[in-house]
Design a protein around this motif. Structure first.
Motif, short mmCIF file in Angstrom:
data_model
loop_
_atom_site.label_atom_id
_atom_site.label_comp_id
_atom_site.label_asym_id
_atom_site.label_seq_id
_atom_site.Cartn_x
_atom_site.Cartn_y
_atom_site.Cartn_z
N ALA A 49 0.84 -1.20 0.00
CA ALA A 49 0.00 0.00 0.00
C ALA A 49 0.87 1.25 0.00
N LEU A 50 1.93 1.24 0.83
CA LEU A 50 2.80 2.41 0.90
C LEU A 50 3.52 2.65 -0.42
N THR A 51 3.98 1.58 -1.05
CA THR A 51 4.67 1.73 -2.34
C THR A 51 3.75 2.36 -3.38
N MET A 52 2.52 1.86 -3.42
CA MET A 52 1.55 2.41 -4.38
C MET A 52 1.19 3.85 -4.06
N GLU A 83 2.57 4.06 11.32
CA GLU A 83 3.31 4.86 10.34
C GLU A 83 2.61 4.86 8.99
N THR A 84 2.01 3.72 8.63
CA THR A 84 1.31 3.65 7.34
C THR A 84 0.11 4.58 7.32
N LEU A 85 -0.68 4.55 8.39
CA LEU A 85 -1.83 5.46 8.47
C LEU A 85 -1.38 6.91 8.33
N ALA A 86 -0.33 7.28 9.05
CA ALA A 86 0.13 8.66 9.01
C ALA A 86 0.67 9.02 7.63
N ARG A 87 1.40 8.09 7.01
CA ARG A 87 2.00 8.38 5.71
C ARG A 87 0.93 8.51 4.63
N LEU A 88 -0.08 7.63 4.66
CA LEU A 88 -1.16 7.73 3.67
C LEU A 88 -1.83 9.10 3.77
N ARG A 89 -2.10 9.55 4.99
CA ARG A 89 -2.69 10.88 5.19
C ARG A 89 -1.74 11.96 4.68
N GLY A 90 -0.45 11.80 5.04
CA GLY A 90 0.53 12.80 4.63
C GLY A 90 0.65 12.94 3.13
N LEU A 91 0.41 11.87 2.42
CA LEU A 91 0.49 11.89 0.96
C LEU A 91 -0.82 12.39 0.33
N GLU A 168 -18.42 7.49 -18.39
CA GLU A 168 -18.93 8.78 -17.88
C GLU A 168 -18.25 9.09 -16.56
N TRP A 169 -18.15 8.08 -15.70
CA TRP A 169 -17.32 8.11 -14.50
C TRP A 169 -17.01 6.65 -14.18
N LEU A 170 -16.06 6.42 -13.26
CA LEU A 170 -15.66 5.04 -12.99
C LEU A 170 -15.21 4.89 -11.54
N GLN A 171 -15.60 3.77 -10.92
CA GLN A 171 -14.96 3.33 -9.67
C GLN A 171 -13.98 2.22 -10.04
N LEU A 172 -12.70 2.45 -9.76
CA LEU A 172 -11.64 1.51 -10.13
C LEU A 172 -11.03 0.93 -8.86
N LEU A 173 -11.24 -0.38 -8.67
CA LEU A 173 -10.70 -1.07 -7.49
C LEU A 173 -9.39 -1.75 -7.86
N VAL A 174 -8.33 -1.33 -7.16
CA VAL A 174 -6.99 -1.85 -7.41
C VAL A 174 -6.42 -2.35 -6.08
N HIS A 175 -5.97 -3.60 -6.07
CA HIS A 175 -5.35 -4.18 -4.88
C HIS A 175 -3.83 -3.98 -4.99
N PRO A 176 -3.21 -3.22 -4.10
CA PRO A 176 -1.79 -2.88 -4.26
C PRO A 176 -0.87 -4.10 -4.40
N GLU A 177 -1.15 -5.16 -3.64
CA GLU A 177 -0.25 -6.33 -3.65
C GLU A 177 -0.04 -6.89 -5.06
N ILE A 178 -1.11 -6.83 -5.85
CA ILE A 178 -1.07 -7.46 -7.17
C ILE A 178 -0.07 -6.74 -8.09
N TRP A 179 0.08 -5.44 -7.87
CA TRP A 179 0.92 -4.63 -8.75
C TRP A 179 2.33 -4.47 -8.24
N VAL A 180 2.50 -4.56 -6.92
CA VAL A 180 3.81 -4.29 -6.33
C VAL A 180 4.70 -5.54 -6.41
N TYR A 181 4.10 -6.72 -6.24
CA TYR A 181 4.89 -7.96 -6.29
C TYR A 181 4.81 -8.57 -7.68
#
Ligand SMILES: [Zn+2]
Ligand SMILES: [Zn+2]
Length: 213
Positions: A49-52, A83-91, A168-181
């Motif tokens: 999640a952090l990498t993404m 740290e992850t919660l704080a970093r996600l907010r910080g980004l 017209e609009w889209l909800q795109l669900l992406v699981h970070p693990e699938i893309w990072v590894y």
């Protein structure tokens, strides 16, 4: 363009969305034309999640991360979790709760946003008191939703349609693990993730002064 599930193609997807005129939207108001609701369900790995999240920040993109409090794969109360919660907010990302039905213990760490983990059809679209269920109308509509679940786009990788502004609009669900590894299949990707976790856990053991000699 090859539609690999890797970070290079993920960046291409984000760029395609921008070229297609999409705006990265939050689940705090009803969908408007050209909204892209970029949603991440974090099932397995805070590291992914952090990498993404960092990649998205570099690309000027804001997403909504849904984190679990009941996962056997990570602990939000650990140092890494905090740290992850704080970093996600910080980004600049939003953070919602990825809950296991029917448990719903939301708390101030989360925005009032809910995504059920592995939902059944009989409750997936039901409104939930006090939060936005992101799978309830109007945020979920058939034809305006794509998911990479199990490393497979049931209706195809959306990069061409995003670039053409075809949704017209889209909800795109992406699981970070699938893309990072790395891995050509979900099974390979999961094994690569477990290899990485093994190294991480050895580091935690060393940090706990466990003798690994
Ligand atoms: Zn693609
Ligand atoms: Zn999930």
């Amino acid at each position: 363009m090859s539609c690999a599930f890797d970070l290079a193609h993920y960046r291409e997807l984000l760029d395609a969305a921008r070229e297609g005129g999409y705006r990265f939207a939050r689940f705090d108001s009803a969908p408007q034309a050209h909204d892209l609701f970029l949603r991440h369900d974090v099932d397995l790995s805070l590291e992914a999640a952090l990498t993404m999240a960092e990649l998205e920040h570099e690309a000027g993109v804001r997403a909504t991360y849904f984190l679990m409090t009941e996962s056997v794969f990570y602990n939000l109360d650990s140092q890494l979790g905090r740290e992850t919660l704080a970093r996600l907010r910080g980004l600049g990302h939003a953070v919602g709760l990825h809950a296991v039905h029917p448990q719903l213990h939301t708390d101030p760490r989360f925005d009032p946003l809910l995504a059920w983990h592995n939902p059944d059809p009989d409750f997936v679209q039901e409104p939930v008191e006090g939060v936005v269920n992101v799978m309830q109308p109007p945020w979920f509509t058939a034809g305006r939703y794509r998911s990479d679940s199990n490393q497979h786009w049931r209706e195809g990788c959306p990069h061409d349609e995003l670039r053409a502004g075809a949704f017209e609009w889209l909800q795109l669900l992406v699981h970070p693990e699938i893309w990072v590894y790395d891995g050509a299949t979900m099974g390979e990707t999961m094994r690569a993730m477990l290899d990485a976790k093994r190294e991480e856990q050895l580091g935690y053991l060393a940090g706990d002064r466990i003798d690994l000699a």
